[in-house]
Design a protein around this motif. Sequence first.
Motif, PDB file in Angstrom:
ATOM      1  N   ARG A 180       0.882  -1.180   0.000  1.00 29.88           N
ATOM      2  CA  ARG A 180       0.000   0.000   0.000  1.00 29.88           C
ATOM      3  C   ARG A 180       0.915   1.225   0.000  1.00 29.88           C
ATOM      4  O   ARG A 180       1.338   1.726   1.030  1.00 29.88           O
ATOM      5  CB  ARG A 180      -0.892  -0.042   1.241  1.00 29.88           C
ATOM      6  N   PHE A 181       1.221   1.683  -1.191  1.00 26.41           N
ATOM      7  CA  PHE A 181       2.204   2.749  -1.347  1.00 26.41           C
ATOM      8  C   PHE A 181       1.531   4.123  -1.306  1.00 26.41           C
ATOM      9  O   PHE A 181       0.549   4.380  -1.993  1.00 26.41           O
ATOM     10  CB  PHE A 181       2.948   2.575  -2.678  1.00 26.41           C
ATOM     11  N   ALA A 182       2.095   5.015  -0.473  1.00 26.95           N
ATOM     12  CA  ALA A 182       1.713   6.439  -0.463  1.00 26.95           C
ATOM     13  C   ALA A 182       0.194   6.625  -0.427  1.00 26.95           C
ATOM     14  O   ALA A 182      -0.400   7.176  -1.347  1.00 26.95           O
ATOM     15  CB  ALA A 182       2.327   7.156  -1.661  1.00 26.95           C
ATOM     16  N   HIS A 183      -0.415   6.189   0.652  1.00 35.91           N
ATOM     17  CA  HIS A 183      -1.865   6.171   0.795  1.00 35.91           C
ATOM     18  C   HIS A 183      -2.443   7.566   1.064  1.00 35.91           C
ATOM     19  O   HIS A 183      -1.720   8.513   1.348  1.00 35.91           O
ATOM     20  CB  HIS A 183      -2.258   5.233   1.933  1.00 35.91           C
ATOM     21  N   GLU A 184      -3.760   7.658   0.977  1.00 40.20           N
ATOM     22  CA  GLU A 184      -4.517   8.897   1.263  1.00 40.20           C
ATOM     23  C   GLU A 184      -3.962  10.096   0.495  1.00 40.20           C
ATOM     24  O   GLU A 184      -3.906  11.216   0.983  1.00 40.20           O
ATOM     25  CB  GLU A 184      -4.557   9.155   2.765  1.00 40.20           C
ATOM     26  N   MET A 185      -3.597   9.827  -0.725  1.00 41.85           N
ATOM     27  CA  MET A 185      -2.984  10.837  -1.581  1.00 41.85           C
ATOM     28  C   MET A 185      -3.957  11.924  -2.016  1.00 41.85           C
ATOM     29  O   MET A 185      -3.550  12.962  -2.536  1.00 41.85           O
ATOM     30  CB  MET A 185      -2.360  10.150  -2.805  1.00 41.85           C
ATOM     31  N   ASN A 186      -5.253  11.702  -1.814  1.00 41.32           N
ATOM     32  CA  ASN A 186      -6.243  12.721  -2.186  1.00 41.32           C
ATOM     33  C   ASN A 186      -6.469  13.745  -1.087  1.00 41.32           C
ATOM     34  O   ASN A 186      -7.300  14.640  -1.224  1.00 41.32           O
ATOM     35  CB  ASN A 186      -7.574  12.070  -2.576  1.00 41.32           C
ATOM     36  N   GLY A 187      -5.729  13.634   0.020  1.00 44.11           N
ATOM     37  CA  GLY A 187      -5.795  14.620   1.090  1.00 44.11           C
ATOM     38  C   GLY A 187      -4.723  15.683   0.935  1.00 44.11           C
ATOM     39  O   GLY A 187      -4.262  15.976  -0.173  1.00 44.11           O
ATOM     40  N   TYR A 188      -4.317  16.260   2.072  1.00 41.62           N
ATOM     41  CA  TYR A 188      -3.295  17.310   2.055  1.00 41.62           C
ATOM     42  C   TYR A 188      -2.225  17.087   3.118  1.00 41.62           C
ATOM     43  O   TYR A 188      -1.265  17.851   3.215  1.00 41.62           O
ATOM     44  CB  TYR A 188      -3.954  18.680   2.328  1.00 41.62           C
ATOM     45  N   TRP A 189      -2.369  16.019   3.913  1.00 37.38           N
ATOM     46  CA  TRP A 189      -1.565  15.891   5.125  1.00 37.38           C
ATOM     47  C   TRP A 189      -0.294  15.070   4.970  1.00 37.38           C
ATOM     48  O   TRP A 189       0.426  14.845   5.938  1.00 37.38           O
ATOM     49  CB  TRP A 189      -2.420  15.324   6.250  1.00 37.38           C
ATOM     50  N   TYR A 190       0.022  14.594   3.776  1.00 37.46           N
ATOM     51  CA  TYR A 190       1.261  13.851   3.545  1.00 37.46           C
ATOM     52  C   TYR A 190       2.073  14.508   2.434  1.00 37.46           C
ATOM     53  O   TYR A 190       1.509  15.145   1.533  1.00 37.46           O
ATOM     54  CB  TYR A 190       0.958  12.399   3.152  1.00 37.46           C
ATOM     55  N   PRO A 191       3.396  14.334   2.447  1.00 39.47           N
ATOM     56  CA  PRO A 191       4.237  14.972   1.420  1.00 39.47           C
ATOM     57  C   PRO A 191       3.983  14.468   0.010  1.00 39.47           C
ATOM     58  O   PRO A 191       4.412  15.106  -0.952  1.00 39.47           O
ATOM     59  CB  PRO A 191       5.665  14.617   1.872  1.00 39.47           C
ATOM     60  N   TRP A 192       3.327  13.330  -0.132  1.00 36.09           N
ATOM     61  CA  TRP A 192       3.049  12.790  -1.476  1.00 36.09           C
ATOM     62  C   TRP A 192       1.677  13.208  -1.998  1.00 36.09           C
ATOM     63  O   TRP A 192       1.285  12.803  -3.094  1.00 36.09           O
ATOM     64  CB  TRP A 192       3.158  11.258  -1.456  1.00 36.09           C
ATOM     65  N   TRP A 225      -0.281  -4.721  -5.690  1.00 40.47           N
ATOM     66  CA  TRP A 225      -0.223  -3.259  -5.567  1.00 40.47           C
ATOM     67  C   TRP A 225      -1.571  -2.718  -5.115  1.00 40.47           C
ATOM     68  O   TRP A 225      -2.589  -2.936  -5.754  1.00 40.47           O
ATOM     69  CB  TRP A 225       0.196  -2.629  -6.900  1.00 40.47           C
ATOM     70  N   VAL A 226      -1.556  -1.986  -3.993  1.00 40.24           N
ATOM     71  CA  VAL A 226      -2.784  -1.485  -3.365  1.00 40.24           C
ATOM     72  C   VAL A 226      -2.775   0.040  -3.396  1.00 40.24           C
ATOM     73  O   VAL A 226      -1.991   0.685  -2.691  1.00 40.24           O
ATOM     74  CB  VAL A 226      -2.915  -1.978  -1.909  1.00 40.24           C
ATOM     75  N   TRP A 227      -3.622   0.608  -4.234  1.00 42.62           N
ATOM     76  CA  TRP A 227      -3.776   2.069  -4.335  1.00 42.62           C
ATOM     77  C   TRP A 227      -4.893   2.478  -3.383  1.00 42.62           C
ATOM     78  O   TRP A 227      -6.026   2.032  -3.514  1.00 42.62           O
ATOM     79  CB  TRP A 227      -4.125   2.435  -5.775  1.00 42.62           C
ATOM     80  N   SER A 228      -4.572   3.335  -2.399  1.00 38.47           N
ATOM     81  CA  SER A 228      -5.489   3.490  -1.270  1.00 38.47           C
ATOM     82  C   SER A 228      -5.760   4.948  -0.902  1.00 38.47           C
ATOM     83  O   SER A 228      -5.079   5.522  -0.044  1.00 38.47           O
ATOM     84  CB  SER A 228      -4.909   2.755  -0.054  1.00 38.47           C
ATOM     85  N   GLY A 253      -7.652   0.354  -2.342  1.00 38.43           N
ATOM     86  CA  GLY A 253      -7.898   0.436  -0.904  1.00 38.43           C
ATOM     87  C   GLY A 253      -8.661   1.697  -0.559  1.00 38.43           C
ATOM     88  O   GLY A 253      -8.660   2.674  -1.309  1.00 38.43           O
ATOM     89  N   LEU A 254      -9.311   1.692   0.609  1.00 38.80           N
ATOM     90  CA  LEU A 254     -10.023   2.876   1.092  1.00 38.80           C
ATOM     91  C   LEU A 254      -9.841   3.003   2.604  1.00 38.80           C
ATOM     92  O   LEU A 254      -9.784   1.999   3.314  1.00 38.80           O
ATOM     93  CB  LEU A 254     -11.519   2.800   0.782  1.00 38.80           C
ATOM     94  N   SER A 255      -9.757   4.248   3.064  1.00 40.54           N
ATOM     95  CA  SER A 255      -9.674   4.537   4.488  1.00 40.54           C
ATOM     96  C   SER A 255     -10.878   5.369   4.894  1.00 40.54           C
ATOM     97  O   SER A 255     -11.190   6.371   4.260  1.00 40.54           O
ATOM     98  CB  SER A 255      -8.406   5.338   4.802  1.00 40.54           C
ATOM     99  N   ILE A 288     -12.034  -3.857  -4.330  1.00 41.77           N
ATOM    100  CA  ILE A 288     -11.800  -2.856  -3.294  1.00 41.77           C
ATOM    101  C   ILE A 288     -11.542  -3.543  -1.960  1.00 41.77           C
ATOM    102  O   ILE A 288     -12.197  -4.525  -1.608  1.00 41.77           O
ATOM    103  CB  ILE A 288     -12.998  -1.899  -3.194  1.00 41.77           C
ATOM    104  N   VAL A 289     -10.585  -3.001  -1.227  1.00 42.73           N
ATOM    105  CA  VAL A 289     -10.285  -3.446   0.130  1.00 42.73           C
ATOM    106  C   VAL A 289     -10.378  -2.226   1.043  1.00 42.73           C
ATOM    107  O   VAL A 289      -9.792  -1.181   0.743  1.00 42.73           O
ATOM    108  CB  VAL A 289      -8.876  -4.051   0.227  1.00 42.73           C
ATOM    109  N   VAL A 290     -11.124  -2.334   2.115  1.00 37.98           N
ATOM    110  CA  VAL A 290     -11.154  -1.269   3.120  1.00 37.98           C
ATOM    111  C   VAL A 290      -9.892  -1.441   3.960  1.00 37.98           C
ATOM    112  O   VAL A 290      -9.830  -2.294   4.836  1.00 37.98           O
ATOM    113  CB  VAL A 290     -12.425  -1.340   3.970  1.00 37.98           C
ATOM    114  N   THR A 291      -8.873  -0.652   3.665  1.00 39.80           N
ATOM    115  CA  THR A 291      -7.561  -0.865   4.271  1.00 39.80           C
ATOM    116  C   THR A 291      -7.427  -0.247   5.660  1.00 39.80           C
ATOM    117  O   THR A 291      -6.480  -0.574   6.378  1.00 39.80           O
ATOM    118  CB  THR A 291      -6.456  -0.303   3.361  1.00 39.80           C
ATOM    119  N   GLU A 292      -8.322   0.646   6.030  1.00 38.07           N
ATOM    120  CA  GLU A 292      -8.360   1.178   7.391  1.00 38.07           C
ATOM    121  C   GLU A 292      -9.793   1.515   7.740  1.00 38.07           C
ATOM    122  O   GLU A 292     -10.445   2.281   7.020  1.00 38.07           O
ATOM    123  CB  GLU A 292      -7.533   2.462   7.531  1.00 38.07           C
ATOM    124  N   THR A 293     -10.262   0.965   8.843  1.00 38.04           N
ATOM    125  CA  THR A 293     -11.555   1.370   9.369  1.00 38.04           C
ATOM    126  C   THR A 293     -11.621   1.036  10.844  1.00 38.04           C
ATOM    127  O   THR A 293     -10.889   0.178  11.341  1.00 38.04           O
ATOM    128  CB  THR A 293     -12.726   0.714   8.603  1.00 38.04           C
TER     129      THR A 293
END
Length: 395
Positions: A180-192, A225-228, A253-255, A288-293
């Motif tokens: 699960r590489f560089a997750h939650e990329m649609n947010g703003y809180w990580y450098p990626w 490969w898990v895009w999350s 993946g989804l959180s 789809i995998v719910v990778t964090e809940t």
Amino acid sequence: MITLPRIMFAALVLIGGYVFVIAPQVEAYTTPSAQWQEKLAEPRPTFAPEPSRPGRRPEFFPSPGTAFFGIFTEKGPGDLTDYNGFVQAAGKSPQVMMFASGWAAQKHFDRQPFDRIVNRGMLPMLGWEPWDYRAESKQDQDRGTQPDFRLARITGGDYDAYITEWARGIKDLAYPVAIRFAHEMNGYWYPWCESANGNRRGDYVAAWRHVHDLFDRLGAGNVIWVWSPNVVYENSTPLSQLYPGDKYVDWVGLSGYYGTAGMETYQTFDQIYRSTLAELKTISKRPIVVTETAATDAQGRKADWITDLLQTLPKHPEIIGFLWYESVKETDWRIAASKAASAAFAQGISRPYFGARWSPDMLPRTTLPAASQSAPPSGAPSATASATPSASRSN
């Protein structure tokens, strides 16, 4: 991309963090969970291969008509305290375990966390995070600012030696590993995240494909490969802009949690995930995998939410599994924290639907049941289309 020939080759070898509508500011959620805390080295896994017979079809994980459940803890396989409590509360063992590893803190590949997970009958999932979580800013608007880990630097080759070491190490494991590489990329809180750190539109897809292609060139075909992304929220970066394409992704993946910032009021699983699941149908054909809940018990409804989760998931054949965050962070997310939550979880996963099993010779299920597939609407971006560079920013 994991492939049947690669897994068959691997079989022959065998024979011889948090999610938020807006993420809260907490001390870095990623901990050095890959740091080995045991004095004795974990023995390397050994497997009794399935007897080969003419016409034997490959087994898929999870098998059709079932879903897996897994666990993600703050300390990972280096400290199994929360894992042991989870198994006792659930009444059965999970099939997947995820742990996080930051690029700055975990300097070199170490196989022991992976072996420890596999030795306990679980598929290892690596949350691979290109940043220094120890240097996360305490100012919310600057949390994703780490110029050393700008996406363009990954694509430009600055971390190729590091990526190569890990690719070779994972290849040598000779059993499947989900990344699960560089997750939650649609947010703003990580450098990626494209909305942070001076990144530009299109940078995320380019970086993802660069990392994927390095693994591919080195023959690391045992990777899932898990895009999350995070569940979508107002002003989050559009998922279509960030999706690398089905050629580069095996699982989506989804959180999403009940009880984090913006979700304090009780909401069902469908209320939290519905709009994101609908959007994903327009860009991807992958399971789809719910990778964090997880759920809070602040209003005394944790058990209710767990019951709803486990009754709702079978209605979503596109979701092939979920991972529960069994740790104490901004609240106590553990099912083991209360008898009611433990009972609700144990009852829910006792259903045959959650009876998936995992073994290293199984192939990951990477296609959806026909009933859950839907063609992208007219005008929607192709699942394999690149993100188009633009001067505009989503956030």
